[in-house]
Design a protein around this motif. Structure first.
Motif, PDB file in Angstrom:
ATOM      1  N   SER A   1       0.688  -1.206  -0.787  1.00  0.00           N
ATOM      2  CA  SER A   1       0.689  -1.400   0.655  1.00  0.00           C
ATOM      3  C   SER A   1       1.524  -0.316   1.316  1.00  0.00           C
ATOM      4  O   SER A   1       2.621  -0.009   0.857  1.00  0.00           O
ATOM      5  CB  SER A   1       1.269  -2.766   1.026  1.00  0.00           C
TER       6      SER A   1
ATOM      7  N   THR B   1      -3.572  -1.104   1.020  1.00  0.00           N
ATOM      8  CA  THR B   1      -3.552  -2.207   1.973  1.00  0.00           C
ATOM      9  C   THR B   1      -2.577  -1.872   3.093  1.00  0.00           C
ATOM     10  O   THR B   1      -1.745  -0.976   2.966  1.00  0.00           O
ATOM     11  CB  THR B   1      -3.090  -3.530   1.320  1.00  0.00           C
TER      12      THR B   1
ATOM     13  N   ARG C   1      -4.073  -6.724   3.692  1.00  0.00           N
ATOM     14  CA  ARG C   1      -5.529  -6.577   3.673  1.00  0.00           C
ATOM     15  C   ARG C   1      -5.905  -5.149   3.297  1.00  0.00           C
ATOM     16  O   ARG C   1      -5.236  -4.197   3.695  1.00  0.00           O
ATOM     17  CB  ARG C   1      -6.120  -6.934   5.032  1.00  0.00           C
ATOM     18  N   ALA C   2      -6.989  -5.041   2.537  1.00  0.00           N
ATOM     19  CA  ALA C   2      -7.472  -3.730   2.098  1.00  0.00           C
ATOM     20  C   ALA C   2      -7.770  -2.849   3.307  1.00  0.00           C
ATOM     21  O   ALA C   2      -8.292  -3.327   4.326  1.00  0.00           O
ATOM     22  CB  ALA C   2      -8.722  -3.891   1.244  1.00  0.00           C
TER      23      ALA C   2
END
Length: 187
Positions: free
Chosen positions: A47, A73, A86-87
């Motif tokens: 992330s 992400t 979230r991707a």
């Protein structure tokens, strides 16, 4: 550290970070170049974040990590809930989350990152991190660490280092820090 001291330190470090960002607009590129990828634990997901204000921009580092084939992400903040991840890939659409920060769309796949690049206001060599004060990353990192290993990499200007941060029980430590001058292993 009492709340007033933390508030004052945050205010001071926001000014320090703003001055560092203004004085060195290419610092994030140099930090990304200095990241020794072979020093990271194995990861297939990571992330980053969308830099706000004078935060060091993680995009150059995220580009290097994407080249390894990992899934990237971004965090999504929802009031009253821990951060979700979230991707997202550069160029994909973003929409403001509950706090107005650009985030992946609701239909983007939820992902558990194994490596988290974390923004901050100040850090110390023991892995202490001073964030904005909302506790979003502390709660998210605690939840992630409760499910398995996660490596937390603070991204900052070298001038954001302080001698020592007084941490509270809920504060999550960094595993390493990356600055424009090098990579710092905590410990």
């Amino acid at each position: 550290m009492n709340p007033d001291d933390k508030r004052l330190l945050r205010a001071r470090m926001r000014k320090v970070r703003a001055a560092l960002a203004a004085a060195d607009p290419s610092a994030s590129d140099r930090a990304a170049e200095r990241m020794p990828l072979d020093r990271l634990p194995a990861y297939s997901t990571f992330s980053g974040y969308r830099a706000a204000g004078s935060e060091m921009d993680p995009q150059p580092l995220m580009t290097r990590l994407l080249e390894t084939g990992a899934v990237s992400t971004l965090p999504v903040a929802t009031r009253g809930a821990p951060l979700a991840f979230r991707a997202w890939r550069p160029g994909e659409a973003l929409a403001p989350d509950s706090f107005g920060v650009p985030a992946p769309l609701e239909n983007a796949t939820l992902v558990v990152p194994q490596l988290v690049i974390c923004p901050l206001l100040a850090f110390d060599r023991a892995g202490g991190r001073l964030g904005q004060g909302g506790g979003h990353y502390d709660r998210a990192l605690a939840a992630l660490r409760a499910t398995g290993p996660v490596f937390v990499l603070g991204l900052a200007y070298a001038g954001q280092e302080v001698e020592e941060l007084a941490l509270e029980a809920h504060d999550q430590r960094l595993d390493a820090i990356l600055t424009e001058t090098g990579y710092i292993v905590v410990g």
